[in-house]
Design a protein around this motif. Sequence first.
Motif, PDB file in Angstrom:
ATOM      1  N   PHE A 108       0.860  -1.197   0.000  1.00  0.00           N
ATOM      2  CA  PHE A 108       0.000   0.000   0.000  1.00  0.00           C
ATOM      3  C   PHE A 108       0.887   1.235   0.000  1.00  0.00           C
ATOM      4  CE2 PHE A 108       0.306  -1.898   4.272  1.00  0.00           C
ATOM      5  CZ  PHE A 108       1.138  -0.970   4.871  1.00  0.00           C
ATOM      6  N   GLU A 109       0.284   2.340  -0.345  1.00  0.00           N
ATOM      7  CA  GLU A 109       1.025   3.599  -0.294  1.00  0.00           C
ATOM      8  C   GLU A 109       0.929   4.151   1.136  1.00  0.00           C
ATOM      9  OE1 GLU A 109       2.918   5.256  -2.351  1.00  0.00           O
ATOM     10  OE2 GLU A 109       3.049   7.144  -1.229  1.00  0.00           O
ATOM     11  N   PRO A 110       2.071   4.414   1.776  1.00  0.00           N
ATOM     12  CA  PRO A 110       1.984   4.971   3.138  1.00  0.00           C
ATOM     13  C   PRO A 110       1.184   6.271   3.153  1.00  0.00           C
ATOM     14  CG  PRO A 110       4.213   4.257   2.671  1.00  0.00           C
ATOM     15  CD  PRO A 110       3.454   4.136   1.384  1.00  0.00           C
ATOM     16  N   THR A 111       0.528   6.517   4.247  1.00  0.00           N
ATOM     17  CA  THR A 111      -0.239   7.756   4.375  1.00  0.00           C
ATOM     18  C   THR A 111       0.720   8.933   4.563  1.00  0.00           C
ATOM     19  OG1 THR A 111      -0.322   7.509   6.768  1.00  0.00           O
ATOM     20  CG2 THR A 111      -2.165   6.596   5.527  1.00  0.00           C
ATOM     21  N   GLN A 147       2.373   8.726   7.866  1.00  0.00           N
ATOM     22  CA  GLN A 147       3.442   7.723   7.900  1.00  0.00           C
ATOM     23  C   GLN A 147       4.710   8.272   7.246  1.00  0.00           C
ATOM     24  OE1 GLN A 147       0.974   4.630   6.166  1.00  0.00           O
ATOM     25  NE2 GLN A 147       1.380   3.244   7.877  1.00  0.00           N
ATOM     26  N   VAL A 167      -4.562   2.773  17.300  1.00  0.00           N
ATOM     27  CA  VAL A 167      -4.618   1.415  16.769  1.00  0.00           C
ATOM     28  C   VAL A 167      -4.964   1.441  15.282  1.00  0.00           C
ATOM     29  CG1 VAL A 167      -5.091   0.011  18.773  1.00  0.00           C
ATOM     30  CG2 VAL A 167      -6.914   1.368  17.782  1.00  0.00           C
ATOM     31  N   GLY A 168      -4.250   0.649  14.522  1.00  0.00           N
ATOM     32  CA  GLY A 168      -4.531   0.550  13.098  1.00  0.00           C
ATOM     33  C   GLY A 168      -3.984   1.687  12.267  1.00  0.00           C
ATOM     34  N   SER A 169      -3.167   2.537  12.863  1.00  0.00           N
ATOM     35  CA  SER A 169      -2.671   3.673  12.095  1.00  0.00           C
ATOM     36  C   SER A 169      -1.471   3.291  11.232  1.00  0.00           C
ATOM     37  CB  SER A 169      -2.309   4.829  13.035  1.00  0.00           C
ATOM     38  OG  SER A 169      -1.310   4.421  13.935  1.00  0.00           O
ATOM     39  N   GLY A 170      -0.984   2.085  11.395  1.00  0.00           N
ATOM     40  CA  GLY A 170       0.086   1.610  10.521  1.00  0.00           C
ATOM     41  C   GLY A 170       1.485   1.867  11.052  1.00  0.00           C
ATOM     42  N   LYS A 171       1.694   1.560  12.320  1.00  0.00           N
ATOM     43  CA  LYS A 171       3.031   1.764  12.886  1.00  0.00           C
ATOM     44  C   LYS A 171       4.015   0.710  12.377  1.00  0.00           C
ATOM     45  CE  LYS A 171       1.330   1.717  17.085  1.00  0.00           C
ATOM     46  NZ  LYS A 171      -0.108   1.801  16.797  1.00  0.00           N
ATOM     47  N   THR A 172       3.489  -0.480  12.074  1.00  0.00           N
ATOM     48  CA  THR A 172       4.388  -1.545  11.636  1.00  0.00           C
ATOM     49  C   THR A 172       5.139  -1.142  10.367  1.00  0.00           C
ATOM     50  OG1 THR A 172       2.632  -2.976  12.422  1.00  0.00           O
ATOM     51  CG2 THR A 172       4.490  -4.041  11.382  1.00  0.00           C
ATOM     52  N   PRO A 198      -5.143   4.881   7.780  1.00  0.00           N
ATOM     53  CA  PRO A 198      -5.110   4.529   6.356  1.00  0.00           C
ATOM     54  C   PRO A 198      -6.503   4.720   5.748  1.00  0.00           C
ATOM     55  CG  PRO A 198      -4.032   2.831   7.655  1.00  0.00           C
ATOM     56  CD  PRO A 198      -4.630   3.798   8.624  1.00  0.00           C
ATOM     57  N   ARG A 258     -10.783   3.428   6.402  1.00  0.00           N
ATOM     58  CA  ARG A 258     -11.151   2.995   7.745  1.00  0.00           C
ATOM     59  C   ARG A 258     -12.377   3.767   8.207  1.00  0.00           C
ATOM     60  NH1 ARG A 258      -6.413   0.769   9.628  1.00  0.00           N
ATOM     61  NH2 ARG A 258      -5.971  -0.646   7.917  1.00  0.00           N
ATOM     62  N   ASP A 288      -4.504  -8.305  14.627  1.00  0.00           N
ATOM     63  CA  ASP A 288      -5.013  -7.717  13.391  1.00  0.00           C
ATOM     64  C   ASP A 288      -5.725  -8.770  12.545  1.00  0.00           C
ATOM     65  OD1 ASP A 288      -5.435  -5.922  11.336  1.00  0.00           O
ATOM     66  OD2 ASP A 288      -3.439  -6.188  10.474  1.00  0.00           O
TER      67      ASP A 288
HETATM   68  P1  ADP Z   1      -0.833  -0.395  14.326  1.00  0.00           P
HETATM   69  O1  ADP Z   1      -0.464   1.022  14.240  1.00  0.00           O
HETATM   70  O2  ADP Z   1      -2.037  -0.615  15.176  1.00  0.00           O
HETATM   71  O3  ADP Z   1       0.320  -1.294  14.699  1.00  0.00           O
HETATM   72  P2  ADP Z   1      -0.664  -1.859  11.894  1.00  0.00           P
HETATM   73  O4  ADP Z   1       0.713  -1.497  11.556  1.00  0.00           O
HETATM   74  O5  ADP Z   1      -0.913  -3.212  12.442  1.00  0.00           O
HETATM   75  O6  ADP Z   1      -1.290  -0.797  12.870  1.00  0.00           O
HETATM   76  O7  ADP Z   1      -1.569  -1.600  10.619  1.00  0.00           O
HETATM   77  C1  ADP Z   1      -2.936  -1.914  10.622  1.00  0.00           C
HETATM   78  C2  ADP Z   1      -3.374  -2.400   9.271  1.00  0.00           C
HETATM   79  O8  ADP Z   1      -3.350  -1.343   8.347  1.00  0.00           O
HETATM   80  C3  ADP Z   1      -2.475  -3.476   8.708  1.00  0.00           C
HETATM   81  O9  ADP Z   1      -3.287  -4.450   8.125  1.00  0.00           O
HETATM   82  C4  ADP Z   1      -1.637  -2.743   7.683  1.00  0.00           C
HETATM   83  O10 ADP Z   1      -1.220  -3.579   6.654  1.00  0.00           O
HETATM   84  C5  ADP Z   1      -2.593  -1.685   7.198  1.00  0.00           C
HETATM   85  N1  ADP Z   1      -1.954  -0.448   6.719  1.00  0.00           N
HETATM   86  C6  ADP Z   1      -0.948   0.209   7.307  1.00  0.00           C
HETATM   87  N2  ADP Z   1      -0.633   1.335   6.641  1.00  0.00           N
HETATM   88  C7  ADP Z   1      -1.482   1.394   5.586  1.00  0.00           C
HETATM   89  C8  ADP Z   1      -1.672   2.333   4.517  1.00  0.00           C
HETATM   90  N3  ADP Z   1      -0.920   3.414   4.400  1.00  0.00           N
HETATM   91  N4  ADP Z   1      -2.638   2.067   3.635  1.00  0.00           N
HETATM   92  C9  ADP Z   1      -3.422   0.964   3.755  1.00  0.00           C
HETATM   93  N5  ADP Z   1      -3.287   0.050   4.726  1.00  0.00           N
HETATM   94  C10 ADP Z   1      -2.342   0.261   5.636  1.00  0.00           C
END
Ligand code: ADP
Length: 922
Positions: free
Chosen positions: A492-495, A498, A523-528, A673, A676, A779
């Motif tokens: 995916f394209e980072p926000t 991000q 939660v779910g903001s894409g920290k990974t 992302p 949501r 997740d």
């Molecule tokens: P958290 O911040 O809670 O650790 P995650 O890193 O687990 O969140 O990301 C939550 C979900 O969102 C995952 O399934 C991830 O692949 C997805 N994700 C992360 N960044 C993006 C993005 N920029 N666009 C779409 N999906 C994304």
Amino acid sequence: MTSDPLEQLRVALRSAAVDQFAGVLAEGLGQRLREPTDRLLAAGVGPQERELRHFRGGLDRFEERGRQDRSRVVAHGLRVCLALSAARSDVAEAGKPKTGRRKQDLGRRLGKSSAKAQAGADASSSKSESAARTDDTAAPTSKKKTASKKKTASKKKTASKKKTAGKKTTASKKTTASKKTTASKKKTASKKKTASKKKTASKKTAAGNNADPELTALRAAAEQRQASVELLPGVGARTRDKLAARGLETIEDLAYLLPLAYEDRRRTSSLQDIEEGAAVVIDGVIRSFRQGWFSGRYSATLRIEQVQRNGARLGLEARWFHPVGGLGQRVTTGAPILLAGVVKRFRGKLNMVHPDVLDPEHGLGIALRYPQVEGIGQRTLVRLCRAALERLRAAKLAEPLPPALVREHGLPGQIEALSALHDPPDDLPEPALEALMRRDSPAHRRLAFEEFFFLQLGLLRQRGAYRSVPCALPPLAEGSFDSERLRACLPFEPTGAQWRVIAEIERDLARSKPMLRLLQGDVGSGKTAVAFAAALAVLDAGAQAALMAPTEILAEQHLRSLTPWCEKAGVRIALLTGSTPRAQRTSLLALLAAGEIDLLVGTHALLVEGVDFARLALVIVDEQHRFGVEQRGALRDKGAAPHLLVMTATPIPRSLALTAFGELDVSVIDELPPGRVGATTKVFAGARSLGRARAALVERVRANEKAYVVCPLVEASEAIDASDVEATAAALRKLVPKTEIAVVHGRMLGREKDAVMQRFRAGEVRVLVATTVIEVGVDVPDARAILIEHAERFGLAQLHQLRGRVGRSQGQSLCLLHTASARDSDAGRRLEVLEASTDGFVVAERDLELRGPGELFGTRQSGIPRLRFASFSGEGMKMLVAAREAALKIIDEDPTLARHPALRLELRLRTGDTQLWAGESG
Ligand code: ADP
Ligand code: MG
């Protein structure tokens, strides 16, 4: 903390005793008390042993005790401690004047005179202390020291450095070795101690005196502040012990004991125009007094009469239902009297229950109420605090805050503030008195600022210390970060958010100082993905990275999401947890040490001995608040000053971020992302709401959705009225018999949990009944409903986390919160916060307001300091920011405070015996 078990015990007891024993509820306190006590017992304490054993007995099942009971045990402990240190100083300081013990104590805090400082190697001393000690020897003044002194100093330095290392890699071989040395050193030291201590101590002090008049003056001042309360008039051993049982040992302790309340007793009121229920002072003439035991109960009745403006006489009856010492002697019929209390009307008569009897001549004024000290009356406390303040005033000590700061912020000086608190003038204007009562006076603000300032100064100085070690990894060249490569790896394209955080990290990595960054994102903001980007940058420079998660479920999930990205990037990733099979573990560790693994994901298992990296340059800690500061430090110690990125989804209000993580820079991902929608939240409150809540969930399940159900308990408990996983699963099975329902909780083995999670993810299991093991990070995007039973048992921030399990994909998600309490109760209203907001920061701020900082993370380990004067809410926040800026300015110019000996000393005094902060230990 120090390695001296007695000192350690004392510190723990004192932290428990502050503010009316508020500290006795701190998590882990029992352990912190048992551990040093057992060490003391093992080492042998002589005649006090029986008493100490008795105290130790009280520590059994400490966790199950109530607050009252705990307070009693702690008070007992303080008395025992006192006896122990008195006995100790009798041996060591035979023949010295009465204050000798304090002086020696102080000397130890200053790291100068005690045998312990010489023995040096002290495996559990905190960084702050050892660093301070090191600094002191490295202060500019040391120039004048003799050569041999320097030697001792540098020895000490090495020792204390070793110490720090020892603490962190407790498990590593080196440590075992150094611990052994420590142990043997200590032994020798303690043998010699009695003989040589006195001599060395006095020699050193003398040398120190010659070395630097400024430091000497500072020490002398510190000695005044830390002098025993026994120096105050009328304080003998018994009063001293009673005060000590409340943690009040020094002049300074008393001077900083804040009155809890003030009462305006400057004017008397007329009975003819008082309002019932108001606190007033009544002057009158005694008409009669009667006391005695009536059918087994004591009672005393005092009748007085007051002449009104119109000449009429009104009567008032004062009553006591327990004996009051000396009351009988103080009342003579016909004599004038002053009574202070609340007037009520009972059977048509005006009366007061348990009023204070004031001195008719000097009784009028502002009355102060101090925290209870058992065995010491309020009058005595007032006198003692004032006497302590007078001693400080007479000592003409320097202002602890930099005078320029005091001026800049328009604060009163230290003595001025303390005096306003302990001894407000009788002609204090009404508004000023009201401010005192609200704890919002300039004097209160001054103490709060002081508290925040030194807290921040300490944190920032620690940061400076960590940053002063250059990274093993050379700074990444500007522009070396390959965003196209990252894009190619991610699906995916980072926000925008991000990308912004990635850029912040990139800037950190381009410096030679280690990154210390806290990444917050809901939660779910894409920290990974951000963590992956950081790792990629470091790995491309030929180094290794580690990612530590608090649970196996989470570690495995990280592995799962990262693996496809790593494959594309050609990054070798591996997982290490407690349940990694032995053979696999052995080969994995060999690969790791050889540098054949680039990114190691795992749990606490990463911290243990034998996990050695070839070139660890980046440490990422996920859900960081679940780890103690020590663990953070331990992982960091596996590399040479690696960069540190800690991530948290518990939104941390800025005030807390600045204190609990004050040594970290903060980045925030404030955008979710795309696509949501979040979850709609509904509260089901009231006695019979559980059935309705379950029905609402079942409706979703019947519509073929996946759902979570969270229960507070693993199994039914008689003591706690809340649902448990098994019973809830059974109830749900009856409602939807054809649906596969599984349970997962913390008592299951790692692989059992995995198997269940796997089946849930794959859709074989459609309802997952769980405890809070699923709280963080899990997740499963197509799970769109969650029911939390007995939600009042969780903190708001925690509920927000749980809610974050859903709303992770297209389609409307639903979060159902059940509570057996009424909607209109505290619990019900708290849950409504979640109904009203999906913003984690809003929720966290409200949680902070409602439950206080300790609760927000559910643990005291997280390093949030307990504040005595300051607060995190309202005005406190502004003060905190101002204090931080002030501290930052000083540290920026003088990172080790070498040019600020007074501040350095102040910091040490403040951290020597209270756990003002639990910062990074590395
Ligand atoms: P958290 O911040 O809670 O650790 P995650 O890193 O687990 O969140 O990301 C939550 C979900 O969102 C995952 O399934 C991830 O692949 C997805 N994700 C992360 N960044 C993006 C993005 N920029 N666009 C779409 N999906 C994304
Ligand atoms: Mg996460």
